[in-house]
Design an enzyme around this catalytic site. Structure first.
Site, PDB file in Angstrom:
ATOM      1  N   LYS A 143       0.728  -1.391   0.142  1.00 13.67           N
ATOM      2  CA  LYS A 143       0.209  -0.146  -0.038  1.00 13.67           C
ATOM      3  C   LYS A 143       0.968   1.282   0.004  1.00 13.67           C
ATOM      4  CE  LYS A 143      -2.221  -0.510   3.960  1.00 13.67           C
ATOM      5  NZ  LYS A 143      -1.397  -1.610   4.568  1.00 13.67           N
TER       6      LYS A 143
ATOM      7  N   ARG B  87      -9.691   1.818   8.381  1.00 12.17           N
ATOM      8  CA  ARG B  87      -9.347   0.487   8.688  1.00 12.17           C
ATOM      9  C   ARG B  87     -10.544   0.000   9.552  1.00 12.17           C
ATOM     10  NH1 ARG B  87      -3.353   1.320   8.811  1.00 12.17           N
ATOM     11  NH2 ARG B  87      -2.577  -0.927   8.983  1.00 12.17           N
TER      12      ARG B  87
ATOM     13  N   ARG C 169      -0.947  -8.339  13.262  1.00 13.75           N
ATOM     14  CA  ARG C 169      -1.454  -7.394  12.512  1.00 13.75           C
ATOM     15  C   ARG C 169      -2.328  -7.949  11.267  1.00 13.75           C
ATOM     16  NH1 ARG C 169       3.922  -4.725  10.476  1.00 13.75           N
ATOM     17  NH2 ARG C 169       2.391  -3.216   9.376  1.00 13.75           N
TER      18      ARG C 169
ATOM     19  N   ARG D 110      11.363  -1.974  11.552  1.00 10.43           N
ATOM     20  CA  ARG D 110      10.156  -1.604  12.347  1.00 10.43           C
ATOM     21  C   ARG D 110       9.831  -2.586  13.447  1.00 10.43           C
ATOM     22  NH1 ARG D 110       5.541   0.578   8.384  1.00 10.43           N
ATOM     23  NH2 ARG D 110       4.273  -0.631   9.971  1.00 10.43           N
TER      24      ARG D 110
ATOM     25  N   ARG E 269      11.841  -6.286   5.409  1.00 11.48           N
ATOM     26  CA  ARG E 269      11.625  -4.967   5.176  1.00 11.48           C
ATOM     27  C   ARG E 269      12.395  -4.090   5.984  1.00 11.48           C
ATOM     28  NH1 ARG E 269       5.962  -1.928   4.948  1.00 11.48           N
ATOM     29  NH2 ARG E 269       5.563  -2.501   7.273  1.00 11.48           N
TER      30      ARG E 269
HETATM   31  P1  AMP Z   1       0.855   0.953   8.960  1.00 10.66           P
HETATM   32  O1  AMP Z   1       1.885   1.637   8.686  1.00 10.66           O
HETATM   33  O2  AMP Z   1      -0.447   1.368   8.139  1.00 10.66           O
HETATM   34  O3  AMP Z   1       0.980  -0.688   8.741  1.00 10.66           O
HETATM   35  O4  AMP Z   1       0.352   1.157  10.492  1.00 10.66           O
HETATM   36  C1  AMP Z   1       1.089   0.587  11.323  1.00 10.66           C
HETATM   37  C2  AMP Z   1       0.264   0.724  12.628  1.00 10.66           C
HETATM   38  O5  AMP Z   1      -0.069   1.883  12.955  1.00 10.66           O
HETATM   39  C3  AMP Z   1      -0.906  -0.185  12.762  1.00 10.66           C
HETATM   40  O6  AMP Z   1      -0.427  -1.475  13.164  1.00 10.66           O
HETATM   41  C4  AMP Z   1      -1.660   0.410  13.784  1.00 10.66           C
HETATM   42  O7  AMP Z   1      -1.171   0.025  15.154  1.00 10.66           O
HETATM   43  C5  AMP Z   1      -1.507   1.906  13.576  1.00 10.66           C
HETATM   44  N1  AMP Z   1      -2.328   2.501  12.568  1.00 10.66           N
HETATM   45  C6  AMP Z   1      -2.235   2.915  11.333  1.00 10.66           C
HETATM   46  N2  AMP Z   1      -3.386   3.205  10.798  1.00 10.66           N
HETATM   47  C7  AMP Z   1      -4.511   3.129  11.596  1.00 10.66           C
HETATM   48  C8  AMP Z   1      -5.581   3.465  11.667  1.00 10.66           C
HETATM   49  N3  AMP Z   1      -6.242   3.639  10.463  1.00 10.66           N
HETATM   50  N4  AMP Z   1      -6.629   3.005  12.723  1.00 10.66           N
HETATM   51  C9  AMP Z   1      -5.859   2.400  13.878  1.00 10.66           C
HETATM   52  N5  AMP Z   1      -4.538   2.038  13.891  1.00 10.66           N
HETATM   53  C10 AMP Z   1      -3.648   2.374  12.640  1.00 10.66           C
END
Ligand code: AMP
Length: 216
Positions: A13, A88, A171, A160, A127
């Site tokens: 994404k 989400r 996740r 990360r 990654r």
């Molecule tokens: P991402 O970089 O999109 O994979 O997001 C990393 C982490 O940030 C996720 O595992 C969540 O803990 C938090 N996060 C990101 N976007 C959201 C969202 N829309 N709602 C809730 N938590 C989020």
């Protein structure tokens, strides 16, 4: 152009959102990046969010909704945006619809990238992310020119915490439980473009471009 990019963690994404943002000249708005930047700054939002992020859980809505709305109301989003990682949950979708209605606009397309569980684990465990600019690499499929160093800004690359294998599994479960129902709702509404996320970056981008449309 207003696009939502969805898909499990590791589906690409972020990479595709950056490419679409360059292609359409609109900002890439990533809820994960907004949160990670708050964590780095140790802002009150960042301090609260960190414990959820470290466990691979969703950050509660009261923390994230306002932050995304504030970002979408900035002037550079007036002509459009590529939204990555948000919404989400069904509740976040409701909040987004209300924000867009206040802005007198709407989403053109929702893109969902599909990638298998095995592929996600393979991608995320290799990654590496730049501490300075957030660029991402893969130790085998897309290595940096100099190991551990970002090609773009010479920043240090790190893994990360939430890319460790047990957190990746958490996740993925969170995605299946909370986000898959939202994908199903978009499918019902006819807005959803389901795109195969396996292949080279340009190949996946072409698949997306052949599907997204700007609505009048
Ligand atoms: P991402 O970089 O999109 O994979 O997001 C990393 C982490 O940030 C996720 O595992 C969540 O803990 C938090 N996060 C990101 N976007 C959201 C969202 N829309 N709602 C809730 N938590 C989020």
């Amino acid at each position: 152009m207003r696009v939502i990019l969805m898909g499990p963690p590791g589906s690409g994404k972020g990479t595709q959102a950056k490419l679409l943002s360059q292609r359409f000249g609109v900002p890439h708005v990533s809820s994960g990046d907004l949160l990670r930047s708050a964590v780095r700054r140790k802002s009150p939002m960042g301090v609260q969010a960190k414990k959820y992020m470290d466990r691979g859980e969703l950050v509660p809505d009261d923390i994230i909704l306002g932050a995304v709305e504030e970002r979408l109301r900035e002037s550079d989003c007036a002509r459009g945006f590529i939204l990555d990682g948000y919404p989400r949950t069904l509740a976040q979708d409701g909040a987004l619809s209300a924000t867009l209605a206040r802005m007198q606009t709407r989403i053109d397309s929702v893109v969902s990238l599909s990638v298998s569980r095995e592929e996600v684990v393979k991608r995320l465990s290799g990654r590496r992310t730049c501490r300075e600019c957030g660029a991402s690499y893969h130790i085998i499929f897309d290595p940096p020119r100099n190991p551990g160093i970002c090609n773009q800004c010479n920043g240090e690359l790190f893994q990360r915490d939430d890319d460790q294998e047990d957190t990746v599994m958490a996740r993925l479960e969170v995605y299946e439980r909370n986000t898959a129902p939202l994908v199903a709702a978009y499918r019902q509404s006819g807005l959803l473009c389901e795109v195969d996320g396996v292949g080279g970056q340009e190949q996946v981008l072409e698949r997306i471009l052949s599907r997204v449309q700007q609505r009048e």
